[in-house]
Design a protein around this motif. Sequence first.
Motif, PDB file in Angstrom:
ATOM      1  N   UNK A   1       3.824   0.606   1.630  1.00 16.53           N
ATOM      2  CA  UNK A   1       5.128   0.208   1.123  1.00 16.53           C
ATOM      3  C   UNK A   1       4.979  -0.150  -0.339  1.00 16.53           C
ATOM      4  N   UNK A   2       5.953   0.215  -1.144  1.00 19.88           N
ATOM      5  CA  UNK A   2       5.937  -0.104  -2.573  1.00 19.88           C
ATOM      6  C   UNK A   2       6.243  -1.584  -2.759  1.00 19.88           C
ATOM      7  N   UNK A   3       5.367  -2.269  -3.496  1.00 20.95           N
ATOM      8  CA  UNK A   3       5.576  -3.683  -3.839  1.00 20.95           C
ATOM      9  C   UNK A   3       5.357  -3.859  -5.334  1.00 20.95           C
ATOM     10  N   UNK A   4       5.646  -5.045  -5.824  1.00 28.72           N
ATOM     11  CA  UNK A   4       5.469  -5.328  -7.250  1.00 28.72           C
ATOM     12  C   UNK A   4       4.012  -5.193  -7.676  1.00 28.72           C
ATOM     13  N   UNK A   5       3.094  -5.322  -6.734  1.00 27.17           N
ATOM     14  CA  UNK A   5       1.664  -5.227  -7.035  1.00 27.17           C
ATOM     15  C   UNK A   5       1.093  -3.833  -6.754  1.00 27.17           C
ATOM     16  N   UNK A   6       1.948  -2.906  -6.371  1.00 25.98           N
ATOM     17  CA  UNK A   6       1.486  -1.564  -6.039  1.00 25.98           C
ATOM     18  C   UNK A   6       1.688  -1.256  -4.574  1.00 25.98           C
ATOM     19  N   UNK A   7       1.106  -0.146  -4.127  1.00 24.26           N
ATOM     20  CA  UNK A   7       1.259   0.260  -2.739  1.00 24.26           C
ATOM     21  C   UNK A   7       0.485  -0.662  -1.805  1.00 24.26           C
ATOM     22  N   UNK A   8       1.201  -1.310  -0.897  1.00 22.39           N
ATOM     23  CA  UNK A   8       0.573  -2.208   0.084  1.00 22.39           C
ATOM     24  C   UNK A   8       0.373  -1.439   1.384  1.00 22.39           C
ATOM     25  N   UNK A   9      -0.862  -1.352   1.850  1.00 16.78           N
ATOM     26  CA  UNK A   9      -1.188  -0.571   3.038  1.00 16.78           C
ATOM     27  C   UNK A   9      -0.685  -1.255   4.301  1.00 16.78           C
ATOM     28  N   UNK A  10      -0.250  -0.445   5.257  1.00 12.48           N
ATOM     29  CA  UNK A  10       0.140  -0.969   6.561  1.00 12.48           C
ATOM     30  C   UNK A  10      -1.052  -1.056   7.517  1.00 12.48           C
ATOM     31  N   UNK A  11      -2.157  -0.410   7.171  1.00 14.80           N
ATOM     32  CA  UNK A  11      -3.303  -0.324   8.073  1.00 14.80           C
ATOM     33  C   UNK A  11      -4.526  -0.988   7.465  1.00 14.80           C
ATOM     34  N   UNK A  12      -5.485  -1.321   8.328  1.00 13.94           N
ATOM     35  CA  UNK A  12      -6.712  -1.955   7.841  1.00 13.94           C
ATOM     36  C   UNK A  12      -7.962  -1.219   8.313  1.00 13.94           C
ATOM     37  N   UNK A  13      -7.850   0.081   8.556  1.00 14.39           N
ATOM     38  CA  UNK A  13      -9.013   0.895   8.904  1.00 14.39           C
ATOM     39  C   UNK A  13      -9.748   1.238   7.616  1.00 14.39           C
TER      40      UNK A  13
END
Length: 392
Positions: A372-384
């Motif tokens: 997802x686009x956030x003010x800090x850049x693309x935030x991942x939905x996954x943690x693999x």
Amino acid sequence: MSYQKPFLREEFDRRVQDTKKRMQKAGLDLLICQDPANMYWLTGYDSWSFYTPQAVLVHDNEDMPLWFGRPIDAKSATVTTNLPAENIFGFAETLVHHPENHPFDDLCGLINSKGWGSDRIGVELDTHYYTARAHQHLVRGLPNAKISDSRELVNWARLVKSEAELVYMREAGRIISRTMREAIAKLKPGVRDFEVVGDIYRNQILGEGKFGDYTGLCPLIQIGEGTSTCHLTWTGQAIPESALVVMELGAARRHYNAPLTRTIHVGQPPQEISRLASVIVEGGDLALEAAKPGVAVEEVAAVFQRTLKRNGYSKDSRVGYSIGVGYPPDWGERTISIRAGETTLLQEGMCFHFQSGVWLDDFGAAISEPFVVTAKGGQRFCDVERRLVIID
């Protein structure tokens, strides 16, 4: 019946009002949606009924949309939506798979009965579920209407996700993270690919305390030379003692899809495979760092492409696309593609699948990420973990 609707009515009301504003700007009085993802997004309607003609109608002068479909599915509209009974219409059952007549003959009758027969009507010409025959009957039955392509009007309205939608995107991300880890753990020499896929389906639905829905795309798995292409499914092949494996999987919560791809090597990988995977990871990380509000989409693509070029690789296809609500056969929104020439500016809340796959003549690798686009850049939905996975 204790069916739990995915959103509060206010969320749907907001979406309908936004759609109406877009209709007015596009010069449309009536919008006919057949894409099941758009029908769901506008009303919450959710049933495996998209094998037959159905639609949600949004009219500028109507407070709420109208549902139109097969009579045996009308109760599904009552159960899953907030639509009043007077907004739910079924076509004659005799029209199902009729050799000459069509359910849209009854839809034309409904539209005419509402006094909308001369309206400016938008239809979804490029959706998977709007057939040439449906369009033919609509044009014939509404000779005074001005029918035009709505050009994915609702799809574009879906681009920026609300906080309520992001809850489901994050839940889908957690489900697919677990599903991918379990699938990787299953990859052992001698295990057949469909056994891996069987576990994938189980984990997709079991979720993590909250159930998963069926995804817009089935699990994709390629082995050996099959990794040089991207959309192969299981074939009964056993995992060799030494082999490259690529899996593109997804998970969905209330039909919000999070896709994820990982590349695995059983046994020690050749240097060329390790090198390609490391370049893909580097380029993907840099691209997600660049994915901030106000940045043109093509700039995100350019970051990745520059990394490939600097290392002697190239990729002609797009490197990502918008995601959200998805029904078979696709989990993409069919709007923004991350590629050269896409000048749309990113906004906070837009969601994408960054598909960084590179396919060469003999093998390929992909380490993709939903974000997802956030003010800090693309935030991942996954943690693999983002790396070439090596199974000794």
